[in-house]
Design a protein around this motif. Structure first.
Motif, short mmCIF file in Angstrom:
data_model
loop_
_atom_site.label_atom_id
_atom_site.label_comp_id
_atom_site.label_asym_id
_atom_site.label_seq_id
_atom_site.Cartn_x
_atom_site.Cartn_y
_atom_site.Cartn_z
N VAL A 134 0.91 -1.15 0.01
CA VAL A 134 0.13 0.08 0.00
C VAL A 134 0.86 1.20 -0.10
O VAL A 134 1.66 1.49 1.09
N LYS A 135 0.57 2.16 -1.13
CA LYS A 135 1.38 3.54 -1.07
C LYS A 135 0.48 4.48 -0.62
O LYS A 135 -0.62 4.64 -1.18
N ASP A 136 0.62 5.05 0.39
CA ASP A 136 -0.33 6.13 0.93
C ASP A 136 -0.03 7.51 0.40
O ASP A 136 0.90 7.78 -0.71
N ALA A 137 -0.87 8.61 0.71
CA ALA A 137 -0.91 9.82 -0.04
C ALA A 137 0.52 10.48 0.07
O ALA A 137 0.75 11.45 -0.96
N THR A 138 1.31 10.21 1.02
CA THR A 138 2.88 10.74 0.91
C THR A 138 3.85 9.84 0.14
O THR A 138 4.93 10.51 0.11
N GLY A 139 3.25 8.75 -0.40
CA GLY A 139 4.55 7.97 -1.04
C GLY A 139 4.94 6.96 -0.22
O GLY A 139 5.63 6.07 -0.79
N THR A 140 4.70 6.65 0.91
CA THR A 140 5.35 5.71 1.57
C THR A 140 4.66 4.41 1.53
O THR A 140 3.30 4.18 1.53
N ILE A 141 5.31 3.48 1.11
CA ILE A 141 4.91 2.05 0.93
C ILE A 141 4.96 1.12 2.16
O ILE A 141 6.12 1.10 2.82
N THR A 142 4.09 0.49 2.59
CA THR A 142 3.86 -0.59 3.70
C THR A 142 3.43 -1.83 3.12
O THR A 142 2.41 -1.88 2.17
N THR A 143 4.12 -3.05 3.39
CA THR A 143 3.60 -4.16 2.87
C THR A 143 2.95 -4.91 4.06
O THR A 143 3.46 -4.91 5.20
N PHE A 144 1.80 -5.65 3.68
CA PHE A 144 1.01 -6.18 4.33
C PHE A 144 0.93 -8.07 4.28
O PHE A 144 1.18 -8.07 2.98
N GLY A 145 0.66 -8.75 5.01
CA GLY A 145 0.61 -9.99 4.75
C GLY A 145 1.86 -11.09 5.00
O GLY A 145 2.80 -10.52 5.72
N ASP A 146 1.69 -12.25 4.48
CA ASP A 146 3.11 -13.33 4.90
C ASP A 146 3.81 -13.47 3.78
O ASP A 146 4.68 -14.33 3.73
N GLY A 147 3.70 -12.51 2.76
CA GLY A 147 4.50 -12.65 1.64
C GLY A 147 4.18 -13.85 0.64
O GLY A 147 4.91 -13.78 -0.37
N THR A 148 3.16 -14.38 0.87
CA THR A 148 2.65 -15.55 -0.15
C THR A 148 2.04 -15.16 -1.44
O THR A 148 1.31 -13.81 -1.39
N GLY A 149 1.95 -15.72 -2.44
CA GLY A 149 1.01 -15.46 -3.41
C GLY A 149 1.56 -14.15 -4.46
O GLY A 149 2.62 -13.54 -4.18
N ASP A 150 0.73 -13.90 -5.43
CA ASP A 150 1.17 -12.82 -6.45
C ASP A 150 0.76 -11.63 -5.38
O ASP A 150 -0.10 -11.32 -4.97
N PRO A 151 1.85 -10.64 -5.68
CA PRO A 151 1.64 -9.33 -4.84
C PRO A 151 0.56 -8.40 -5.44
O PRO A 151 0.60 -8.49 -6.73
N ILE A 152 0.03 -8.00 -4.79
CA ILE A 152 -1.03 -6.81 -5.08
C ILE A 152 -0.63 -5.45 -4.43
O ILE A 152 -0.57 -5.43 -3.45
N ALA A 153 -0.48 -4.50 -5.31
CA ALA A 153 -0.07 -3.11 -5.18
C ALA A 153 -1.00 -1.97 -5.40
O ALA A 153 -1.81 -2.04 -6.35
N VAL A 154 -1.66 -1.11 -4.36
CA VAL A 154 -2.47 -0.13 -4.29
C VAL A 154 -1.93 1.21 -3.96
O VAL A 154 -0.82 1.22 -3.44
#
Length: 420
Positions: A20-40
Motif C-alpha cells: 500500500v502506497k499512501d498519499a505521502t508516497g510511503t509504501i507499507t507491505t502487509f501479509g505473509d509474503g505468499t502469492g502474487d503481490p497486489i499493490a494499491v
C-alpha cells in the motif's frame, strides 16, 4: 497513511501480499509474503480516512473517483484478497453500528407501501443499450448463466440456462406463458420458438420493452410473443399455464414477498407450473443491499434467503415441487462479463466517462467476489398449485433438455440486438 486505516489493514491482511502506497508516497507491505503481490495507491489522505470510516461504501467510491488505484493486479484481485482474509473479521464498534443501521433501514424500506419499482428499474436497465452490448452474450441474457459443462463459452452457457429453465417448465405447444421481468426478450423468444408456446413478457423498463418488441417482430414472432410495460401487481389476465421469472425477484423486497406469490397464485392455472430463478444468500448473511450497489447500481435491491422466501410461498397456496441450488455459476458469469467489459474499456468510456467505467468495473468485480466468497448462490424454485402438475422424479427434466438441445440445431441464428 491515516493510522486508522493502517490499523484496519494490518488486522485484516494475514495471508497473501499487499503493498500500500499512501498519499505521502510511503509504501507499507502487509501479509505473509505468499502469492502474487497486489499493490494499491491512495492519491490523497482524505480518501484513506473515508475508507477507514466506511469501507463498504467508500472503497468503491474512491476507486470510482480514481483516488484509490491499482498498481499491481486488478480490483477483483484486491477484493478477493481482502475477502479471503475477512471470513471471520471482528467489526469495530463503528462498523457494527453502521451494519445494524443499514440492516434496519433496508428492512424498513422494503416494507414501506411506496412503489419505487419503476424508478429503480429505470435507474439501471434504461442505461444506454450499447453499454450492455459490451459484455453480454449474443442474446443479451442479463442473469446467471448455466455452465454445464463448466468449460463452455458464455454464449453456450446462457443458451444452456434457457434450456434448463424451459425443461423445468414442462412446456407443450399451445400453452400460454407469462414471463415476469422479461428483460430483452430472449427467454420468451426461445420458449416460443422451441416449444410453440404463446408468451407474454412484462417489464418496467422502457428501453427493454422497445428492444424486445423489435427483436420479436424481426424474428416473425409477434403473433406468439408480446411484451408489455406492466407491473405484475396490477396485472389482470386469464390464468396462465406457465409462469417464469428470472433475475427479477431480487427487486421485489422482503416486505412484498407475500404479495408476489399471492399474485402468482392468482395468475397461474390450477394445473400450471412456475419456475422462479433468483439470487439467494445464506440466512446468516447481512439482510441489506451492499451500500455501493444500492447507491450506484441497483437501488432498492434485496437478496433473499430461502428461509425468508419459503413461508410466503407456502402461505400463498403454491407448492414447492423442486429447488435447485446453482453454486459458482454466477461467479463464472460475472467473470466473463467483467473480462469482456474491461477488454472494451475505451468504448465504455466513450459512452459515459472513465468514472462510470470504474464504477461498473467495481460492481462486476465485487459481485463476482461475493459469489465466490460470500455464500451467495442462485436458486431455481419450481412451483405449482397441484401435486400432480409435475412427475415424481427428475428424469423428465433431463429428457426435455436433451430434446431441446437436439432441436436447437434447426433454430435460426440470432441476429445482433439492434438499438438506436
Amino acid at each position: 497513511m491515516a493510522s486508522q486505516l493502517f490499523n484496519l489493514i494490518e488486522k485484516i491482511i494475514n495471508t497473501g501480499t499487499l503493498r500500500v502506497k499512501d498519499a505521502t508516497g510511503t509504501i507499507t507491505t502487509f501479509g505473509d509474503g505468499t502469492g502474487d503481490p497486489i499493490a494499491v495507491r491512495f492519491t490523497d489522505s482524505e480518501a484513506e480516512k473515508l475508507i477507514a470510516r466506511d469501507p463498504a461504501l467508500a472503497l468503491g467510491e474512491m476507486y470510482m473517483q480514481g483516488r484509490f488505484q491499482m498498481e499491481e493486479g486488478n480490483i477483483y484481485d484486491f477484493l478477493s484478497l481482502v475477502r479471503r482474509n475477512t471470513l471471520a473479521i471482528v467489526f469495530s464498534p463503528l462498523m457494527a453500528a453502521r451494519l445494524f443501521w443499514r440492516t434496519g433501514l433496508a428492512q424498513l424500506q422494503t416494507r414501506l407501501p411506496i412503489n419505487r419499482n419503476r424508478k429503480n428499474v429505470s435507474h439501471h436497465y434504461d442505461l444506454t443499450p450499447p453499454l450492455f452490448s459490451l459484455f453480454l452474450d449474443e442474446d443479451w441474457q442479463y442473469s446467471c448463466a448455466y455452465f454445464d459443462p463448466p468449460d463452455i463459452s458464455l454464449d453456450e452457457a446462457q443458451l444452456a440456462k434457457k434450456r434448463h429453465i424451459a425443461a423445468k417448465l414442462r412446456l407443450n405447444e399451445g400453452q400460454r406463458l407469462l414471463e415476469i421481468g422479461s428483460g430483452w426478450g430472449g427467454l420468451s423468444m426461445y420458449i416460443a420458438e422451441m416449444a410453440g408456446v404463446d408468451c407474454t413478457g412484462i417489464t418496467l423498463s422502457h428501453e427493454q420493452l422497445a428492444i424486445s418488441a423489435d427483436r420479436a417482430a424481426k424474428r416473425g414472432l409477434s403473433d406468439k410473443v408480446r411484451f408489455e410495460l406492466q407491473d405484475y401487481r396490477t396485472m389482470k389476465a386469464k390464468p396462465f399455464d406457465r409462469i417464469v421469472s428470472v433475475g427479477m425477484f431480487e427487486h421485489v423486497g422482503i416486505g412484498r414477498y407475500q404479495n408476489f406469490f399471492d399474485k402468482c397464485f392468482e395468475l397461474l392455472d390450477d394445473d400450471g407450473v412456475m419456475v422462479l430463478h433468483s439470487i439467494g444468500r445464506d440466512v446468516a448473511a447481512h439482510g441489506f443491499n451492499n451500500p455501493f450497489i444500492e447507491k450506484y447500481i441497483f437501488p432498492g435491491g434485496y437478496i433473499p434467503s430461502l428461509a425468508e422466501v419459503l413461508p410466503a410461498v407456502e402461505k400463498s397456496g403454491l407448492l414447492v415441487r423442486d429447488i435447485e441450488i446453482l453454486q459458482m455459476h454466477y461467479a463464472y458469469t460475472l467473470r466473463a462479463w467483467r473480462e469482456r467489459f474491461v477488454a472494451r474499456k475505451e468504448e465504455a468510456i466513450k459512452l459515459y466517462d472513465e468514472q462510470f467505467f470504474r464504477m461498473w468495473e467495481f460492481y462486476l468485480a465485487g459481485s463476482e467476489m461475493a459469489f465466490e466468497w460470500d455464500k451467495m448462490f442462485i436458486f431455481q424454485m419450481q412451483l405449482s398449485k397441484s401435486q400432480f402438475a409435475t412427475p415424481n422424479n427428475r428424469r423428465y427434466m433431463f429428457e426435455a433438455e436433451d430434446k431441446l438441445k437436439a432441436a436447437e440445431a434447426n433454430r435460426a441464428p440470432l441476429e445482433p440486438v439492434a438499438f438506436s
